[in-house]
Design an enzyme around this catalytic site. Structure first.
Site, PDB file in Angstrom:
ATOM      1  N   TYR A  40      -8.823  19.530 -23.903  1.00  0.00           N
ATOM      2  CA  TYR A  40      -8.016  19.246 -22.701  1.00  0.00           C
ATOM      3  C   TYR A  40      -6.674  19.954 -22.812  1.00  0.00           C
ATOM      4  CZ  TYR A  40     -11.623  15.924 -21.614  1.00  0.00           C
ATOM      5  OH  TYR A  40     -12.847  15.388 -21.326  1.00  0.00           O
ATOM      6  N   SER A  41      -6.273  20.628 -21.715  1.00  0.00           N
ATOM      7  CA  SER A  41      -4.970  21.307 -21.700  1.00  0.00           C
ATOM      8  C   SER A  41      -3.865  20.272 -21.774  1.00  0.00           C
ATOM      9  CB  SER A  41      -4.781  22.086 -20.398  1.00  0.00           C
ATOM     10  OG  SER A  41      -5.872  22.919 -20.149  1.00  0.00           O
TER      11      SER A  41
ATOM     12  N   CYS B 180      -5.703  28.850 -14.373  1.00  0.00           N
ATOM     13  CA  CYS B 180      -6.284  27.710 -15.084  1.00  0.00           C
ATOM     14  C   CYS B 180      -7.010  26.779 -14.114  1.00  0.00           C
ATOM     15  CB  CYS B 180      -5.184  26.934 -15.820  1.00  0.00           C
ATOM     16  SG  CYS B 180      -5.850  25.713 -16.977  1.00  0.00           S
TER      17      CYS B 180
ATOM     18  N   GLU C  62      -7.434  30.551 -18.615  1.00  0.00           N
ATOM     19  CA  GLU C  62      -8.125  29.449 -19.298  1.00  0.00           C
ATOM     20  C   GLU C  62      -8.871  28.651 -18.235  1.00  0.00           C
ATOM     21  OE1 GLU C  62      -6.906  28.097 -23.212  1.00  0.00           O
ATOM     22  OE2 GLU C  62      -6.184  26.350 -22.109  1.00  0.00           O
TER      23      GLU C  62
ATOM     24  N   TYR D 200     -12.641  26.516 -17.129  1.00  0.00           N
ATOM     25  CA  TYR D 200     -13.693  25.705 -17.757  1.00  0.00           C
ATOM     26  C   TYR D 200     -14.624  25.125 -16.718  1.00  0.00           C
ATOM     27  CZ  TYR D 200      -9.681  22.616 -16.769  1.00  0.00           C
ATOM     28  OH  TYR D 200      -8.594  21.988 -16.174  1.00  0.00           O
TER      29      TYR D 200
HETATM   30  P1  FAD Z   1     -20.147  15.835 -20.451  1.00  0.00           P
HETATM   31  O1  FAD Z   1     -20.711  14.501 -20.654  1.00  0.00           O
HETATM   32  O2  FAD Z   1     -19.955  16.713 -21.616  1.00  0.00           O
HETATM   33  O3  FAD Z   1     -20.983  16.555 -19.346  1.00  0.00           O
HETATM   34  C1  FAD Z   1     -20.802  17.919 -19.102  1.00  0.00           C
HETATM   35  C2  FAD Z   1     -22.158  18.533 -18.892  1.00  0.00           C
HETATM   36  O4  FAD Z   1     -22.751  17.962 -17.728  1.00  0.00           O
HETATM   37  C3  FAD Z   1     -22.089  20.012 -18.634  1.00  0.00           C
HETATM   38  O5  FAD Z   1     -22.084  20.739 -19.831  1.00  0.00           O
HETATM   39  C4  FAD Z   1     -23.341  20.219 -17.818  1.00  0.00           C
HETATM   40  O6  FAD Z   1     -24.443  20.348 -18.684  1.00  0.00           O
HETATM   41  C5  FAD Z   1     -23.501  18.946 -17.069  1.00  0.00           C
HETATM   42  N1  FAD Z   1     -23.000  19.058 -15.687  1.00  0.00           N
HETATM   43  C6  FAD Z   1     -21.721  19.140 -15.308  1.00  0.00           C
HETATM   44  N2  FAD Z   1     -21.626  19.221 -13.980  1.00  0.00           N
HETATM   45  C7  FAD Z   1     -22.901  19.199 -13.535  1.00  0.00           C
HETATM   46  C8  FAD Z   1     -23.461  19.266 -12.257  1.00  0.00           C
HETATM   47  N3  FAD Z   1     -22.695  19.359 -11.168  1.00  0.00           N
HETATM   48  N4  FAD Z   1     -24.803  19.226 -12.150  1.00  0.00           N
HETATM   49  C9  FAD Z   1     -25.591  19.138 -13.243  1.00  0.00           C
HETATM   50  N5  FAD Z   1     -25.102  19.067 -14.500  1.00  0.00           N
HETATM   51  C10 FAD Z   1     -23.771  19.105 -14.628  1.00  0.00           C
HETATM   52  N6  FAD Z   1     -10.829  18.901 -18.179  1.00  0.00           N
HETATM   53  C11 FAD Z   1      -9.890  18.146 -17.538  1.00  0.00           C
HETATM   54  O7  FAD Z   1     -10.213  17.194 -16.837  1.00  0.00           O
HETATM   55  N7  FAD Z   1      -8.548  18.430 -17.720  1.00  0.00           N
HETATM   56  C12 FAD Z   1      -8.110  19.452 -18.481  1.00  0.00           C
HETATM   57  O8  FAD Z   1      -6.897  19.679 -18.614  1.00  0.00           O
HETATM   58  C13 FAD Z   1      -9.099  20.243 -19.156  1.00  0.00           C
HETATM   59  N8  FAD Z   1      -8.720  21.263 -19.958  1.00  0.00           N
HETATM   60  C14 FAD Z   1      -9.655  22.010 -20.580  1.00  0.00           C
HETATM   61  C15 FAD Z   1      -9.242  23.052 -21.391  1.00  0.00           C
HETATM   62  C16 FAD Z   1     -10.158  23.835 -22.030  1.00  0.00           C
HETATM   63  C17 FAD Z   1      -9.682  24.974 -22.918  1.00  0.00           C
HETATM   64  C18 FAD Z   1     -11.534  23.566 -21.870  1.00  0.00           C
HETATM   65  C19 FAD Z   1     -12.566  24.419 -22.559  1.00  0.00           C
HETATM   66  C20 FAD Z   1     -11.964  22.543 -21.071  1.00  0.00           C
HETATM   67  C21 FAD Z   1     -11.036  21.730 -20.427  1.00  0.00           C
HETATM   68  N9  FAD Z   1     -11.430  20.656 -19.629  1.00  0.00           N
HETATM   69  C22 FAD Z   1     -10.472  19.916 -18.977  1.00  0.00           C
HETATM   70  C23 FAD Z   1     -12.859  20.261 -19.488  1.00  0.00           C
HETATM   71  C24 FAD Z   1     -13.218  19.224 -20.573  1.00  0.00           C
HETATM   72  O9  FAD Z   1     -13.178  19.824 -21.850  1.00  0.00           O
HETATM   73  C25 FAD Z   1     -14.614  18.637 -20.403  1.00  0.00           C
HETATM   74  O10 FAD Z   1     -15.543  19.698 -20.335  1.00  0.00           O
HETATM   75  C26 FAD Z   1     -14.787  17.791 -19.176  1.00  0.00           C
HETATM   76  O11 FAD Z   1     -13.882  16.680 -19.200  1.00  0.00           O
HETATM   77  C27 FAD Z   1     -16.226  17.227 -19.094  1.00  0.00           C
HETATM   78  O12 FAD Z   1     -16.508  16.578 -20.269  1.00  0.00           O
HETATM   79  P2  FAD Z   1     -17.381  15.232 -20.287  1.00  0.00           P
HETATM   80  O13 FAD Z   1     -17.572  14.807 -21.692  1.00  0.00           O
HETATM   81  O14 FAD Z   1     -16.803  14.250 -19.354  1.00  0.00           O
HETATM   82  O15 FAD Z   1     -18.750  15.732 -19.664  1.00  0.00           O
END
Ligand code: FAD
Ligand code: A2P
Length: 365
Positions: free
Chosen positions: A144-145, A323, A363, A365
């Site tokens: 997360y940023s 971003c 950046e 994602y």
């Molecule tokens: P997970 O449970 O990991 O689910 C994600 C997975 O669900 C995906 O990989 C995909 O397989 C599936 N999926 C997602 N959308 C769909 C769809 N529409 N249909 C079908 N399948 C789908 N997030 C923020 O909120 N704020 C930030 O500031 C932020 N900064 C980031 C900075 C960087 C450098 C990076 C790499 C990512 C950042 N993110 C940010 C995103 C964050 O890291 C997570 O990816 C995001 O919160 C989702 O994680 P999760 O565990 O909730 O979802």
């Protein structure tokens, strides 16, 4: 029996053969000699090797300079095997009535971290959600940023804040909640959270106080930009950081509805207090339309401002930061292409140059 006349005639008959062999040797030698002269003239193999070596040295020196420049930026103080357990200080919604989805501002206390978990604006941290995945293994970390400056929201230099959207999507008629984003949006003050990092050197601000900063953000992509803007314009933060920003900051912000605009009151205050240094352009996709009658995206706003934007980009003090949604990249690229064309510039040549000069920061994602 051979007569003398026959011998002479036989000898004469071999003359063309001897001439042919002699001619063959001569032309082959000449060709090689000419080729050698040509090689010496054009290739100069020795000096080319020296030149290549020189280029390699200067390239590695450039990398060294870039690395040296960011050598003091902290990275990986905490790793997944030994994360820091931070305490949640606050967790509140950033959205207004009628907004779509769930986006929270979450702050963690870092004061008990030892070694101290320090960071700079533009970096990210990792969060390891509690619980296990479907295979009974601990959940992997998500990045997360960081949305706060190094001095934190309370200016004491011992907190870190995030801006998190809960991931939600429909699958086979069922609503799926993202693991980590739901965990973060649900945590309560006092809860302990496993934190890793900090990581990232892509989104760092330049040191120069007269740099111009163009920011292109969608949704939670505002997180690092919020930190930059606090560093530039938040009075108490400025007293702390002694960074007297004198350049121009221009934020292009994409949100689905007005109620989804993040940190809006702060941004309006910065606008009122710094009219000559801050410009704020919104693209509210589900309330505004682009010229084609479609949803208004930040790339449409970029096109509207092409001339002014490219005048800024031509200034080598200007940095551009992107971003948020990965999906915006092609659209931004297309808009930059068109905008550059209008100025007689070639974006596909310009972008790698900006990247190489450390002025194009992405950046998504
Ligand atoms: P997970 O449970 O990991 O689910 C994600 C997975 O669900 C995906 O990989 C995909 O397989 C599936 N999926 C997602 N959308 C769909 C769809 N529409 N249909 C079908 N399948 C789908 N997030 C923020 O909120 N704020 C930030 O500031 C932020 N900064 C980031 C900075 C960087 C450098 C990076 C790499 C990512 C950042 N993110 C940010 C995103 C964050 O890291 C997570 O990816 C995001 O919160 C989702 O994680 P999760 O565990 O909730 O979802
Ligand atoms: P929309 O969802 O209306 O299509 P949030 O993260 O709060 O949902 O905000 C993301 C913003 O980025 C929304 O306004 C969203 O519009 C917009 N958006 C979605 N896809 C793109 C894209 N490809 N390029 C630029 N903006 C996009």
């Amino acid at each position: 029996m051979y007569s003398q006349a026959k011998v002479i005639a036989g000898g004469l008959a071999h003359i063309p053969l001897v001439i042919a062999v002699f001619y063959f040797i001569l032309t082959t030698f000449n060709k090689r000699a000419l080729k050698f002269v040509e090689e010496v003239k054009t290739k100069k193999p020795e000096s080319k090797a020296v030149e290549q070596k020189k280029q390699a040295v200067s390239k590695s020196e450039n990398t060294k300079v870039a690395k040296k420049k960011h050598a003091d930026v902290p990275v990986n103080i905490y790793r997944p095997k030994t994360p820091y357990e931070g305490t949640v200080i606050e967790n509140y919604s950033l959205l207004k009535e009628g907004a779509i989805g769930r986006v929270n501002h979450i702050t963690f206390d870092l004061k008990d971290s030892d070694p101290f978990l320090n960071y700079v604006e533009g970096q990210s941290i990792g969060i390891m959600p509690a619980g296990e995945d479907a295979n009974g293994k601990p959940h992997k970390l998500r990045l997360y940023s960081i949305a706060s400056t190094r001095h934190g929201d309370n200016f004491n230099g011992n907190t870190v804040s995030l801006c998190v959207r809960q991931l939600q999507y429909e699958k086979d008629g069922e609503t799926i909640n993202g693991v980590c984003s739901t965990y973060l949006c649900d945590i309560k003050p006092g809860d302990k959270v496993k934190i890793t990092g900090p990581v990232g050197k892509e989104m760092l601000l330049p040191d120069e106080e007269d740099a111009n900063i163009v920011m292109l953000a969608t949704g939670t992509g505002i997180a690092p930009m919020r930190a930059y803007l606090r560093r530039m314009f938040e009075p108490t933060e400025k007293e702390k950081n002694k960074w007297n920003f004198k350049g121009k900051a221009w934020l292009f912000m994409g949100a689905p509805k007005s109620a989804n605009l993040l940190y809006e009151e702060d941004l309006q205050r910065y606008l009122t207090d710094n009219p000559d240094n801050f410009k704020y352009t919104k693209a509210i996709s589900r309330e505004q339309q682009n010229t084609k009658g479609g949803r208004m995206y930040i790339q449409d706003r970029v096109l509207e401002s092409a001339n002014e934007l490219f005048n800024m980009i031509e200034d080598e003090k200007t940095h551009i930061y992107l971003c948020g949604l990965k999906g915006m990249e092609p659209g931004i690229d297309e808009a930059m292409n068109k905008a550059a064309e209008e100025k007689g510039l070639n974006w596909s040549e310009l972008r790698p140059q900006l990247k190489k000069a450390g002025r194009w920061h992405v950046e998504t994602y």
